[in-house]
Design a protein around this motif. Structure first.
Motif, PDB file in Angstrom:
ATOM      1  N   ARG A 153      56.042  16.240  69.755  1.00 28.11           N
ATOM      2  CA  ARG A 153      55.213  15.807  68.634  1.00 28.11           C
ATOM      3  C   ARG A 153      53.915  16.588  68.561  1.00 28.11           C
ATOM      4  N   TRP A 201      55.290  19.935  66.682  1.00 31.55           N
ATOM      5  CA  TRP A 201      55.844  19.935  65.335  1.00 31.55           C
ATOM      6  C   TRP A 201      55.132  18.915  64.442  1.00 31.55           C
ATOM      7  N   ASP A 202      55.049  19.250  63.163  1.00 30.07           N
ATOM      8  CA  ASP A 202      54.471  18.330  62.189  1.00 30.07           C
ATOM      9  C   ASP A 202      55.501  17.316  61.686  1.00 30.07           C
ATOM     10  N   SER A 203      56.802  17.656  61.783  1.00 29.63           N
ATOM     11  CA  SER A 203      57.845  16.774  61.287  1.00 29.63           C
ATOM     12  C   SER A 203      58.006  15.560  62.189  1.00 29.63           C
ATOM     13  N   GLU A 204      58.591  14.499  61.620  1.00 26.40           N
ATOM     14  CA  GLU A 204      58.779  13.264  62.386  1.00 26.40           C
ATOM     15  C   GLU A 204      59.824  13.480  63.474  1.00 26.40           C
ATOM     16  N   ILE A 205      59.491  13.064  64.684  1.00 24.91           N
ATOM     17  CA  ILE A 205      60.412  13.170  65.817  1.00 24.91           C
ATOM     18  C   ILE A 205      60.561  11.784  66.418  1.00 24.91           C
ATOM     19  N   SER A 206      61.735  11.188  66.246  1.00 21.64           N
ATOM     20  CA  SER A 206      62.008   9.867  66.787  1.00 21.64           C
ATOM     21  C   SER A 206      63.510   9.636  66.781  1.00 21.64           C
ATOM     22  N   GLU A 254      64.944   7.144  65.458  1.00 23.18           N
ATOM     23  CA  GLU A 254      65.288   6.639  64.117  1.00 23.18           C
ATOM     24  C   GLU A 254      65.435   7.791  63.120  1.00 23.18           C
ATOM     25  N   ALA A 255      64.508   8.737  63.174  1.00 20.12           N
ATOM     26  CA  ALA A 255      64.571   9.873  62.256  1.00 20.12           C
ATOM     27  C   ALA A 255      65.802  10.738  62.538  1.00 20.12           C
ATOM     28  N   GLN A 256      66.135  10.911  63.812  1.00 11.62           N
ATOM     29  CA  GLN A 256      67.309  11.702  64.168  1.00 11.62           C
ATOM     30  C   GLN A 256      68.582  11.016  63.680  1.00 11.62           C
ATOM     31  N   SER A 293      52.419  23.058  64.811  1.00  8.64           N
ATOM     32  CA  SER A 293      51.367  22.240  64.224  1.00  8.64           C
ATOM     33  C   SER A 293      50.003  22.878  64.448  1.00  8.64           C
TER      34      SER A 293
END
Length: 299
Positions: A132, A135-140, A142-144, A278
């Motif tokens: 995290r 990267w600026d993108s969501e990493i979780s 749930e997102a995966q 990021s």
């Protein structure tokens, strides 16, 4: 025939690294002996910091006293600096296809591979926290889980391309007798995800793309044999790796700064960082130095 080292090679990597798998595959298939310095999977990495390296990606490769961050450049330098049983294509058409496949995997296939990873792959709080920062993108988890179906669909499209390529029953990408650099470009990331239990649903891929899976099985078999029969990497602790590098000579002569749109000049103090990370990562994971060379091949 194994390639003969004229300069020590030190590879900084960690087990399970996707990009390190590409470099270790190349070294194994060439039979090139090297040293390895195993790093943590997350920051910080004191061994690299001890060499005044703040670049956060793995692998990092030293040939003599020259240090390379980019895997594309690593392979090009290994081809140039260790001649003999090189793996690169010879004729212009094959070289163009080889480079096209390299970029296709990196820019098109790779996002699908990362997006297809099982959500459980992210069930590691330390790793997620580290990524995290990068990267600026969501990493979780749930997102995966949410994005994985689309990534699998896209990955199936890429498998379909390979199935068409191997429809003439060739064994290797360029119809060679043995795997070459084009095969490493094409297979390394797919081989990596296939080695992860449960990463790809078998009914979704194996039954539909038998020739592609046959190709990847051949690649894994040749690579396993090379790892068994070839030289084993010598493990070094961080201080020993640093001493080996510092006490070595530079392999390449100092180059020139060619005319470049950046208008940078030779001898100018510069900062180096990855533009795809990021803002926070760019602010701390940057390397400072004096610009000695800048060309269209090594931007």
């Amino acid at each position: 025939m194994a390639a003969v080292n004229q300069h020590p090679i030190v590879l900084f990597h960690y087990p399970g690294s996707l990009w390190a798998a590409k470099i270790t595959a190349y070294l194994a298939l060439r039979g090139i002996s090297y040293h390895e310095c195993i790093q943590p999977g997350v920051m910080p990495r004191p061994d690299l910091a001890g060499l005044n390296i703040h670049y956060r990606r793995i692998p990092v490769l030293a040939i003599g006293r020259d240090i390379y961050f980019d895997t594309v450049l690593m392979l090009e330098k290994l081809e140039q600096l260790f001649p003999g049983n090189t793996l690169g294509a010879r004729d212009p058409t094959s070289r163009a296809l080889e480079k096209t496949l390299e970029k296709w995997i990196e820019n098109a296939v790779m996002p699908s591979i990362i997006g297809s990873l099982p959500p459980a792959f992210l069930d590691n709080e330390q790793m997620v926290k580290d990524r995290r920062q990068c990267w600026d993108s969501e990493i979780s988890v749930e997102a995966q889980e949410k994005g994985r179906p689309l990534s699998l669909v896209n990955l199936r499209t890429h498998f379909n391309f390979l199935e068409s390529l191997f429809s003439d029953d060739r064994h290797w990408v360029l119809s060679t007798d043995n795997p070459g650099l084009a095969d490493i470009h094409t297979a390394f990331a797919l081989d990596w995800i296939l080695g992860m239990p449960g990463a790809l649903p078998e009914h979704f891929f194996l039954d539909e793309f038998p020739k592609t899976f046959g190709y990847l099985k051949r690649y894994r078999g040749v690579l396993d044999a090379a790892n068994i029969q070839g030289p084993k990497p010598e493990s070094l602790a961080g201080p020993d790796a640093a001493n080996l590098i510092i006490e070595s000579d530079f392999v390449e002569p100092e180059g020139d700064v060619e005319h470049d749109p950046t208008l940078l000049k030779k001898g100018q103090n510069v900062a180096l960082w990855r533009t795809d990370e990021s803002a926070f990562s760019r602010s701390i994971n940057r390397d400072l130095g004096r610009l000695s060379a800048l060309t269209s091949h090594e931007p």
